[in-house]
Design a protein around this motif. Structure first.
Motif, short mmCIF file in Angstrom:
data_model
loop_
_atom_site.label_atom_id
_atom_site.label_comp_id
_atom_site.label_asym_id
_atom_site.label_seq_id
_atom_site.Cartn_x
_atom_site.Cartn_y
_atom_site.Cartn_z
N LEU A 1 -25.34 -89.85 11.46
CA LEU A 1 -24.00 -90.41 11.58
C LEU A 1 -23.90 -91.33 12.79
CD1 LEU A 1 -21.42 -90.19 9.98
CD2 LEU A 1 -20.82 -88.15 11.30
N LEU B 1 -21.59 -83.27 8.73
CA LEU B 1 -22.69 -84.14 8.30
C LEU B 1 -23.77 -84.22 9.37
CD1 LEU B 1 -20.60 -87.05 6.74
CD2 LEU B 1 -22.22 -85.58 5.52
N PRO B 2 -25.00 -84.55 8.97
CA PRO B 2 -26.09 -84.67 9.96
C PRO B 2 -25.66 -85.62 11.09
CG PRO B 2 -27.01 -84.73 7.75
CD PRO B 2 -25.52 -84.71 7.59
N ILE C 1 -17.58 -86.25 15.97
CA ILE C 1 -16.54 -87.24 15.67
C ILE C 1 -15.47 -87.19 16.77
CG2 ILE C 1 -14.61 -87.73 14.08
CD1 ILE C 1 -16.37 -86.69 11.82
N THR D 1 -7.76 -97.07 6.46
CA THR D 1 -8.65 -96.51 5.45
C THR D 1 -7.87 -95.89 4.30
OG1 THR D 1 -10.19 -95.97 7.23
CG2 THR D 1 -10.58 -94.91 5.10
N GLU D 2 -6.87 -95.06 4.64
CA GLU D 2 -6.11 -94.36 3.60
C GLU D 2 -4.77 -93.92 4.16
OE1 GLU D 2 -8.48 -91.53 1.40
OE2 GLU D 2 -6.71 -90.62 0.46
N PRO E 1 -18.67 -91.91 15.85
CA PRO E 1 -17.57 -92.33 14.96
C PRO E 1 -16.20 -92.09 15.61
CG PRO E 1 -19.17 -91.03 13.73
CD PRO E 1 -19.58 -90.95 15.17
N TYR F 1 -16.30 -83.87 7.23
CA TYR F 1 -17.15 -84.96 7.73
C TYR F 1 -17.93 -84.53 8.98
CZ TYR F 1 -14.96 -88.53 4.70
OH TYR F 1 -14.53 -89.28 3.64
N GLN G 1 -14.19 -102.67 8.48
CA GLN G 1 -14.88 -101.46 8.92
C GLN G 1 -14.17 -100.19 8.46
OE1 GLN G 1 -17.70 -100.96 10.06
NE2 GLN G 1 -17.76 -99.14 11.35
N ALA G 2 -12.83 -100.20 8.38
CA ALA G 2 -12.10 -98.97 8.02
C ALA G 2 -12.44 -98.49 6.61
CB ALA G 2 -10.59 -99.19 8.16
N LYS G 3 -12.76 -99.43 5.73
CA LYS G 3 -13.18 -99.06 4.37
C LYS G 3 -14.70 -98.88 4.31
CE LYS G 3 -8.99 -100.21 2.64
NZ LYS G 3 -7.95 -99.25 2.25
N GLY H 1 -29.56 -87.69 5.82
CA GLY H 1 -30.14 -87.92 7.14
C GLY H 1 -30.60 -89.35 7.35
N ALA I 1 -16.89 -98.00 6.61
CA ALA I 1 -17.42 -96.81 7.27
C ALA I 1 -17.28 -95.58 6.39
CB ALA I 1 -16.73 -96.58 8.61
N GLU I 2 -16.17 -95.51 5.62
CA GLU I 2 -16.02 -94.32 4.78
C GLU I 2 -17.12 -94.27 3.72
OE1 GLU I 2 -12.17 -93.54 2.97
OE2 GLU I 2 -12.29 -91.52 3.80
N ASP J 1 -13.73 -96.61 13.28
CA ASP J 1 -14.50 -96.51 12.05
C ASP J 1 -13.64 -96.03 10.88
OD1 ASP J 1 -17.09 -97.23 13.25
OD2 ASP J 1 -16.69 -95.46 14.45
N LEU J 2 -12.70 -95.15 11.16
CA LEU J 2 -11.77 -94.69 10.13
C LEU J 2 -10.36 -94.75 10.71
CD1 LEU J 2 -13.58 -91.45 8.84
CD2 LEU J 2 -13.55 -93.69 7.73
N VAL J 3 -9.40 -95.14 9.89
CA VAL J 3 -8.00 -95.17 10.32
C VAL J 3 -7.18 -94.49 9.22
CG1 VAL J 3 -6.04 -96.63 10.96
CG2 VAL J 3 -8.37 -97.35 11.56
N TYR J 4 -6.72 -93.26 9.51
CA TYR J 4 -5.87 -92.55 8.55
C TYR J 4 -4.43 -92.64 9.01
CZ TYR J 4 -10.21 -90.57 6.68
OH TYR J 4 -11.44 -90.40 6.11
N MET K 1 -20.92 -94.48 6.25
CA MET K 1 -21.14 -93.41 7.22
C MET K 1 -20.78 -92.04 6.64
SD MET K 1 -19.79 -95.48 10.58
CE MET K 1 -19.38 -93.99 11.49
N PHE K 2 -19.74 -91.98 5.80
CA PHE K 2 -19.25 -90.67 5.35
C PHE K 2 -19.48 -90.44 3.86
CE2 PHE K 2 -16.90 -91.71 9.24
CZ PHE K 2 -17.23 -90.61 10.00
N ARG L 1 -10.29 -83.12 5.78
CA ARG L 1 -11.34 -84.08 5.53
C ARG L 1 -12.26 -84.26 6.74
NH1 ARG L 1 -10.28 -89.78 2.71
NH2 ARG L 1 -8.88 -88.40 1.58
N THR M 1 -25.87 -90.63 4.99
CA THR M 1 -25.77 -89.63 6.05
C THR M 1 -26.12 -88.25 5.52
OG1 THR M 1 -23.98 -90.98 6.91
CG2 THR M 1 -24.31 -88.85 7.93
N GLU N 1 -34.16 -84.18 10.78
CA GLU N 1 -32.87 -84.19 10.08
C GLU N 1 -33.02 -84.73 8.66
OE1 GLU N 1 -28.80 -85.09 12.48
OE2 GLU N 1 -29.67 -86.83 11.49
#
Lengths: 275, 275, 275
Positions: free
Chosen positions: C226, C221-222, C67, C199-200, C118, C218, B174-176, B157, B178-179, C139-142, B182-183, C214, B154, B260
């Motif tokens: 993303l 980002l482009p 996001i 995720t974390e 996302p 994120y 996906q939770a791991k 671009g 995507a980080e 996509d992310l779970v904090y 995607m990020f 964080r 990302t 981009e």
């Protein structure tokens, strides 16, 4: 030859279901327990034992139990396919026997794929081969910290079964699955748990007590909701699992007739004879 | 510029296969080792290097080796796609070059999807971009504790390749995934191992010794059983992987032509020039 | 009733989007935040709340945000489906209401399946039922270390939704997924993270600060890269997810009309009334 802690309490005669030679099948508290019962042979799976487990599963699918447990009597959970299954065949009958073996194994694994109720493996000690590979078809896998998980197919010139070529990479990723399935790495119970093959590990000294306390609580849950939830989850991949099972056994049937496999099995017995 | 511990022992001339400029390819103990050999450029993948790896894989699939290893010479495993690949194109040729790039990348990844023998990545140091994303197509991934795993698509671009849009969520959820994808989160070797991308992590000081000892033992396993087991596992998703590969490269081809992406790559070089 | 650390800073009036009764929706720093806002009811999801979340997602898919975040106000993330949804139906209307409920739930989950940007879950406290099951679509779970993850479907005579019958076994393997989805085991945040659902995990005292720092990084980002990366990953299983969603809600619709479910829900309220 079993340690105090992991050995099973002798089932009451009145709860024991008749008609099995290699198993002890009992029902209590809405739980049907299928215990492999060849402790002197480390619960190695003979052809009769495959057939009796299939019969016991068929009966359990129709009885009034909520949960079904598979476990082993003695020190071992199961040492896997009894390699003596390979040794009793006259040379001219090899192809026929390989075909029959593949059909038996496919039907055996198919029973686990189609089983309609929650399946729990209570792994009281080391597990080897097909007793490990079918764990991906269970719903819960509880292990004593004395248990190990070993699938030495390649060492015997063979290839994965029990749908493990599909379930293991799904559960743990190829980088972990290949070390087990292709290179025969033996996992401890804690390693198998970290990789998602095992639900939870218990100290061997309290294993039976803790697991059965939990299972008795689970067996009181609304029965239809439990069975329907299991079927909903499993139905999503049932077709895929049957296709994998058919393919795996087709590959195995060829493997069994290969020189590589025959030499590896012979070598296994000659090493064993020297001990 | 390589540390003592992770650097490769210079291969004997008589084992080295001729004809490669960017690789050192050697065969010994039934193991063919493909070593990326642009240490001064952190083993960044040039167009020539993609082509030579494909040729080396093609040759290794037919030689008498049991196991194939990909590794890097020097401090890095690989810093990924050499961004200079983007810089040599006259403005009028951009569309053609993007198309050619997507075809090259698709064919490169396709070689890993179809590879018929066990593939082992020996990750001697940091791994970036496509050198990380194709790890989901390997069978074993051994990493030095000095290795890191970084896929900053990302930020440039771009979008995931190497079938990682399929393999990473399958391996780690996906939770791991995507980080990372995607990020652009960079993982340590231990994190990558906990998430199933890496088979095992070794201290850098003993990395080469421990890994090669193990691989030499593995290379003595029955060869056909090993190859057939690998193919059985991989065949189950080969069709899906090729479809994912085609789709990923189609998306990337468009990305490469986007403002981009161009701006992000320009910005990368201008930051680098200032260092 | 919220702890200092996990409670949300009151959004500025001028950033707050009008028109929601059960949510507070704000946009800042290219992040649209959808906050469930029934803290006195532990953010239990009413029919109105399902509808407002769908509207907020629809709007967020078209706004200029990069996001999207879903979170809860107060001590809870969400206690799941408000069981009062079951209690307001006259006996003759049960079948109609079950059908409407299944359609609403299917459409609600469908919005997450199709969401093009996302999706981040910021789990500020305990999460129950459908607020947990849809996490496989994020996509992310904090998670705060105060969060727990609980899906007691069977206890209420029901069955999994939110595509969890597909996503949970994929993320963590059946041996872990079944204990949650079939047997209602409640996970801590650390357990959910170890199993790939989260995720974390962050200490509750610094949770909001660390997560938003964080996410703000994120969000720079482009943007197209993303969004396209997210869509590439999710498109690979979108069709499958919609099929799973339809099947799950068809099963649930029958469950809701079963005696087992009605008795379990009645029993829940009678236990609650005694407290």
């Amino acid at each position: 030859s079993s340690s105090d802690s992991s050995s099973q309490v002798k089932p009451e005669t009145d709860r024991k279901q008749p008609g099995y030679e290699t198993l002890v099948v009992t029902s209590e508290d809405s739980i049907t327990k299928i215990m492999m019962n060849r402790p002197a042979k480390k619960n190695a799976l003979t052809i009769q034992m495959y057939r009796e487990i299939m019969l016991a599963l068929e009966a359990a699918s129709k009885d009034d139990s909520t949960i079904i447990v598979l476990t082993g009597n003695g020190d071992y959970y199961s040492s896997g396919n009894d390699l003596m299954n390979f040794m009793n065949t006259p040379p001219g009958e090899m192809e026929k026997e390989a075909k029959n073996g593949a059909i038996l194994l496919r039907d055996f694994v198919g029973c686990f794929i189609d089983f309609p109720k929650p399946l729990v493996a209570v792994i009281n000690g080391p597990a080897v081969g097909i007793s490990v590979t079918i764990l991906g078809l269970f719903d819960l896998v509880y292990a004593s910290d004395r248990a190990t998980f070993h699938t030495p197919f390649t060492h015997l010139g063979q290839s994965p079964e029990g749908c493990s070529s599909y379930t293991f990479p799904k559960i743990m990723g190829q980088a972990k699955a290949a070390e087990m399935l292709m290179f025969g790495k033996k996992l401890t119970a804690r390693e198998a748990c970290a990789q998602g093959l095992v639900t939870e590990v218990f100290p061997d000294s309290t294993f039976q007590k803790e697991v059965w306390t939990r299972l008795k609580a689970y067996s009181k849950l609304p029965r239809n909701a439990l069975h329907i939830s299991k079927q909903s989850i499993r139905n999503l991949e049932k077709e895929k699992l049957h296709a994998v099972n058919a393919e795996e056994n087709s590959v195995l049937q060829e493997r069994w007739l290969s020189d590589e496999c025959m030499n590896a099995v012979m070598s296994f017995f000659s090493r064993k004879a020297k001990l």
